[in-house]
Scaffold this motif. Structure first.
Motif, PDB file in Angstrom:
ATOM      1  N   HIS A   1       0.825  -1.213   0.000  1.00 29.65           N
ATOM      2  CA  HIS A   1       0.000   0.000   0.000  1.00 29.65           C
ATOM      3  C   HIS A   1       0.857   1.260   0.000  1.00 29.65           C
ATOM      4  CE1 HIS A   1      -3.732  -2.184   0.605  1.00 29.65           C
ATOM      5  NE2 HIS A   1      -3.122  -2.895   1.533  1.00 29.65           N
ATOM      6  N   ARG A   2       2.061   1.141   0.501  1.00 32.35           N
ATOM      7  CA  ARG A   2       2.898   2.332   0.659  1.00 32.35           C
ATOM      8  C   ARG A   2       4.003   2.330  -0.406  1.00 32.35           C
ATOM      9  NH1 ARG A   2       5.395   4.889   5.947  1.00 32.35           N
ATOM     10  NH2 ARG A   2       3.650   3.823   6.929  1.00 32.35           N
ATOM     11  N   PHE A   3       3.942   3.330  -1.281  1.00 29.15           N
ATOM     12  CA  PHE A   3       4.941   3.448  -2.346  1.00 29.15           C
ATOM     13  C   PHE A   3       5.830   4.646  -2.039  1.00 29.15           C
ATOM     14  CE2 PHE A   3       3.431   0.256  -5.283  1.00 29.15           C
ATOM     15  CZ  PHE A   3       2.132   0.056  -4.871  1.00 29.15           C
ATOM     16  N   ASP A   4       6.847   4.416  -1.232  1.00 34.40           N
ATOM     17  CA  ASP A   4       7.743   5.501  -0.842  1.00 34.40           C
ATOM     18  C   ASP A   4       9.168   5.152  -1.275  1.00 34.40           C
ATOM     19  OD1 ASP A   4       8.565   3.605   0.945  1.00 34.40           O
ATOM     20  OD2 ASP A   4       7.680   4.561   2.701  1.00 34.40           O
ATOM     21  N   PRO A   5      10.120   6.064  -1.043  1.00 32.93           N
ATOM     22  CA  PRO A   5      11.486   5.800  -1.526  1.00 32.93           C
ATOM     23  C   PRO A   5      12.097   4.503  -0.995  1.00 32.93           C
ATOM     24  CG  PRO A   5      11.246   8.106  -0.937  1.00 32.93           C
ATOM     25  CD  PRO A   5       9.979   7.418  -0.495  1.00 32.93           C
ATOM     26  N   SER A   6      11.601   4.028   0.150  1.00 29.20           N
ATOM     27  CA  SER A   6      12.180   2.788   0.678  1.00 29.20           C
ATOM     28  C   SER A   6      11.820   1.595  -0.226  1.00 29.20           C
ATOM     29  CB  SER A   6      11.708   2.531   2.109  1.00 29.20           C
ATOM     30  OG  SER A   6      10.337   2.206   2.124  1.00 29.20           O
ATOM     31  N   LEU A   7      10.713   1.723  -0.970  1.00 28.42           N
ATOM     32  CA  LEU A   7      10.341   0.644  -1.888  1.00 28.42           C
ATOM     33  C   LEU A   7      11.314   0.605  -3.070  1.00 28.42           C
ATOM     34  CD1 LEU A   7       8.171  -1.591  -2.237  1.00 28.42           C
ATOM     35  CD2 LEU A   7       6.962  -0.009  -3.738  1.00 28.42           C
TER      36      LEU A   7
ATOM     37  N   LEU B   1       5.819  -9.498   0.956  1.00 28.17           N
ATOM     38  CA  LEU B   1       5.236  -8.401   0.183  1.00 28.17           C
ATOM     39  C   LEU B   1       4.977  -8.882  -1.237  1.00 28.17           C
ATOM     40  CD1 LEU B   1       7.695  -5.544   1.211  1.00 28.17           C
ATOM     41  CD2 LEU B   1       5.346  -5.893   2.033  1.00 28.17           C
ATOM     42  N   ARG B   2       3.878  -8.370  -1.831  1.00 27.73           N
ATOM     43  CA  ARG B   2       3.550  -8.762  -3.210  1.00 27.73           C
ATOM     44  C   ARG B   2       4.376  -7.908  -4.178  1.00 27.73           C
ATOM     45  NH1 ARG B   2      -0.169 -12.501  -2.597  1.00 27.73           N
ATOM     46  NH2 ARG B   2      -0.644 -12.763  -4.804  1.00 27.73           N
ATOM     47  N   LEU B   3       5.586  -8.364  -4.387  1.00 26.12           N
ATOM     48  CA  LEU B   3       6.569  -7.619  -5.175  1.00 26.12           C
ATOM     49  C   LEU B   3       7.571  -8.604  -5.764  1.00 26.12           C
ATOM     50  CD1 LEU B   3       8.008  -4.825  -5.835  1.00 26.12           C
ATOM     51  CD2 LEU B   3       9.269  -5.193  -3.705  1.00 26.12           C
ATOM     52  N   PHE B   4       7.882  -8.414  -7.050  1.00 27.18           N
ATOM     53  CA  PHE B   4       8.978  -9.199  -7.613  1.00 27.18           C
ATOM     54  C   PHE B   4       9.706  -8.410  -8.688  1.00 27.18           C
ATOM     55  CE2 PHE B   4       5.491 -10.945 -10.395  1.00 27.18           C
ATOM     56  CZ  PHE B   4       6.042 -10.664 -11.638  1.00 27.18           C
TER      57      PHE B   4
ATOM     58  N   ILE C   1       7.514  -5.244 -10.355  1.00 26.12           N
ATOM     59  CA  ILE C   1       6.056  -5.111 -10.306  1.00 26.12           C
ATOM     60  C   ILE C   1       5.535  -5.417  -8.903  1.00 26.12           C
ATOM     61  CG2 ILE C   1       5.782  -7.435 -11.318  1.00 26.12           C
ATOM     62  CD1 ILE C   1       3.228  -6.325 -12.717  1.00 26.12           C
ATOM     63  N   ALA C   2       4.682  -4.513  -8.442  1.00 28.05           N
ATOM     64  CA  ALA C   2       4.037  -4.679  -7.139  1.00 28.05           C
ATOM     65  C   ALA C   2       2.585  -5.074  -7.375  1.00 28.05           C
ATOM     66  CB  ALA C   2       4.093  -3.366  -6.361  1.00 28.05           C
ATOM     67  N   ASN C   3       2.059  -5.871  -6.481  1.00 27.07           N
ATOM     68  CA  ASN C   3       0.656  -6.293  -6.524  1.00 27.07           C
ATOM     69  C   ASN C   3       0.245  -6.864  -7.883  1.00 27.07           C
ATOM     70  OD1 ASN C   3       0.505  -5.271  -3.880  1.00 27.07           O
ATOM     71  ND2 ASN C   3      -0.015  -3.238  -4.629  1.00 27.07           N
ATOM     72  N   PRO C   4       1.045  -7.774  -8.436  1.00 26.13           N
ATOM     73  CA  PRO C   4       0.754  -8.293  -9.776  1.00 26.13           C
ATOM     74  C   PRO C   4      -0.458  -9.216  -9.792  1.00 26.13           C
ATOM     75  CG  PRO C   4       2.528  -9.550  -8.797  1.00 26.13           C
ATOM     76  CD  PRO C   4       2.230  -8.417  -7.850  1.00 26.13           C
ATOM     77  N   GLU C   5      -1.194  -9.120 -10.901  1.00 30.47           N
ATOM     78  CA  GLU C   5      -2.315 -10.041 -11.130  1.00 30.47           C
ATOM     79  C   GLU C   5      -2.267 -10.472 -12.574  1.00 30.47           C
ATOM     80  OE1 GLU C   5      -6.249  -8.528 -10.066  1.00 30.47           O
ATOM     81  OE2 GLU C   5      -5.225  -7.214  -8.641  1.00 30.47           O
ATOM     82  N   ILE C   6      -2.554 -11.741 -12.814  1.00 28.14           N
ATOM     83  CA  ILE C   6      -2.643 -12.207 -14.191  1.00 28.14           C
ATOM     84  C   ILE C   6      -4.049 -11.900 -14.699  1.00 28.14           C
ATOM     85  CG2 ILE C   6      -2.627 -14.232 -15.706  1.00 28.14           C
ATOM     86  CD1 ILE C   6      -0.326 -15.334 -13.992  1.00 28.14           C
ATOM     87  N   VAL C   7      -4.112 -11.079 -15.750  1.00 21.83           N
ATOM     88  CA  VAL C   7      -5.382 -10.653 -16.323  1.00 21.83           C
ATOM     89  C   VAL C   7      -5.895 -11.727 -17.276  1.00 21.83           C
ATOM     90  CG1 VAL C   7      -6.495  -8.903 -17.755  1.00 21.83           C
ATOM     91  CG2 VAL C   7      -4.674  -8.241 -16.173  1.00 21.83           C
ATOM     92  N   SER C   8      -4.988 -12.274 -18.081  1.00 25.59           N
ATOM     93  CA  SER C   8      -5.377 -13.344 -18.995  1.00 25.59           C
ATOM     94  C   SER C   8      -4.171 -14.216 -19.295  1.00 25.59           C
ATOM     95  CB  SER C   8      -5.947 -12.766 -20.290  1.00 25.59           C
ATOM     96  OG  SER C   8      -4.951 -12.067 -20.981  1.00 25.59           O
TER      97      SER C   8
ATOM     98  N   LYS D   1      -1.136  -7.332 -14.833  1.00 24.01           N
ATOM     99  CA  LYS D   1      -1.215  -5.940 -14.409  1.00 24.01           C
ATOM    100  C   LYS D   1      -0.722  -5.826 -12.976  1.00 24.01           C
ATOM    101  CE  LYS D   1      -5.900  -5.765 -12.597  1.00 24.01           C
ATOM    102  NZ  LYS D   1      -7.189  -5.068 -12.560  1.00 24.01           N
ATOM    103  N   GLY D   2      -0.374  -4.617 -12.616  1.00 24.95           N
ATOM    104  CA  GLY D   2       0.130  -4.385 -11.272  1.00 24.95           C
ATOM    105  C   GLY D   2       0.497  -2.928 -11.159  1.00 24.95           C
ATOM    106  N   GLN D   3       1.471  -2.638 -10.306  1.00 22.11           N
ATOM    107  CA  GLN D   3       1.908  -1.255 -10.112  1.00 22.11           C
ATOM    108  C   GLN D   3       3.426  -1.185 -10.171  1.00 22.11           C
ATOM    109  OE1 GLN D   3      -0.862  -1.477  -6.680  1.00 22.11           O
ATOM    110  NE2 GLN D   3      -0.750   0.760  -6.778  1.00 22.11           N
ATOM    111  N   ASP D   4       3.920  -0.052 -10.654  1.00 25.00           N
ATOM    112  CA  ASP D   4       5.370   0.121 -10.654  1.00 25.00           C
ATOM    113  C   ASP D   4       5.811   0.593  -9.266  1.00 25.00           C
ATOM    114  OD1 ASP D   4       4.999   2.875 -10.466  1.00 25.00           O
ATOM    115  OD2 ASP D   4       5.606   3.293 -12.526  1.00 25.00           O
ATOM    116  N   VAL D   5       7.085   0.900  -9.155  1.00 25.55           N
ATOM    117  CA  VAL D   5       7.664   1.188  -7.844  1.00 25.55           C
ATOM    118  C   VAL D   5       7.104   2.488  -7.233  1.00 25.55           C
ATOM    119  CG1 VAL D   5       9.692   2.460  -8.646  1.00 25.55           C
ATOM    120  CG2 VAL D   5       9.872   0.969  -6.634  1.00 25.55           C
ATOM    121  N   ARG D   6       6.486   3.330  -8.094  1.00 24.48           N
ATOM    122  CA  ARG D   6       5.869   4.572  -7.586  1.00 24.48           C
ATOM    123  C   ARG D   6       4.378   4.406  -7.347  1.00 24.48           C
ATOM    124  NH1 ARG D   6       9.236   7.386 -11.693  1.00 24.48           N
ATOM    125  NH2 ARG D   6      11.048   8.127 -10.570  1.00 24.48           N
ATOM    126  N   GLY D   7       3.855   3.238  -7.661  1.00 19.67           N
ATOM    127  CA  GLY D   7       2.427   3.011  -7.438  1.00 19.67           C
ATOM    128  C   GLY D   7       1.585   3.232  -8.680  1.00 19.67           C
ATOM    129  N   LYS D   8       2.241   3.611  -9.774  1.00 18.55           N
ATOM    130  CA  LYS D   8       1.530   3.852 -11.025  1.00 18.55           C
ATOM    131  C   LYS D   8       1.103   2.515 -11.640  1.00 18.55           C
ATOM    132  CE  LYS D   8       2.613   5.859 -15.390  1.00 18.55           C
ATOM    133  NZ  LYS D   8       3.799   5.780 -16.204  1.00 18.55           N
TER     134      LYS D   8
END
Ligand code: NI
Length: 173
Positions: free
Chosen positions: A22-28, A56-59, A76-83, A114-121
């Motif tokens: 949930h927290r995307f800060d410089p430590s990530l 943590l859901r990160l690889f 990628i953080a919080n990855p999910e397989i879409v298809s 899909k997921g989020q990059d290191v900044r949460g985008k």
């Protein structure tokens, strides 16, 4: 940056479900840098946070697909397989299970993740071949799943020196 210690098979952390970030800060970003450095030091193509003891859901993945000549690098953080589509069958190995590899492992041939990059985008990636393979392997780690769980027969787990694994992997590509 720092090389972290890689957790080995038998450590319960490898079998637990990792928690959403949930927290995307410089430590990530610092953690991601450490994960790339640790993966490179171990000569791996991917590393998931539980493999350095963090639930943590990160690889991270970085590899060259020799078939396409493409270089892939992703965190990628919080990855999910879409298809997922198709099937590929091959060798698998894991930095947490040194000295062994699996044969006849089956995974989807193509995935959209899909997921989020290191900044949460939000980010979305379409992958096939070896890159798709690595994404699926690493995502499995976040649910405590290892390639040894995917083997159809105990005979499909093989003992090898590292050089032998590399030779066999080269032969398959
Ligand atoms: Ni692994």
């Amino acid at each position: 940056m720092a090389v972290r210690e890689i957790v080995l098979l038998g450590d319960p952390v490898l079998r637990q479900k990792a928690k959403k970030i949930h927290r995307f800060d410089p430590s990530l970003q610092k953690l991601v840098n450490d994960m790339f450095e640790t993966m490179h030091a171990a000569d791996g193509a991917g590393l998931a946070a539980p493999q350095i003891g963090l639930l943590l859901r990160l690889f991270v993945v970085e590899l060259d697909d020799e078939e396409t000549g493409k270089h892939h690098k992703i965190a990628i953080a919080n990855p999910e397989i879409v298809s997922e589509e198709g099937e590929q069958c091959g060798l698998d190995g894991c930095l947490s299970i040194p000295g062994y590899y699996g044969v006849n492992v089956r995974r989807a041939a193509r995935v959209v993740m899909k997921g989020q990059d290191v900044r949460g985008k939000p980010l979305r990636v379409s992958a096939d071949g070896y890159f798709a393979w690595a994404l699926q392997h690493e995502r499995d780690h976040l649910d405590g799943i290892l390639y040894i769980d995917l083997l159809e027969s105990p005979d499909d787990l093989r003992v090898a020196r590292r050089e032998e694994i590399e030779e066999e992997a080269g032969a398959i590509e």
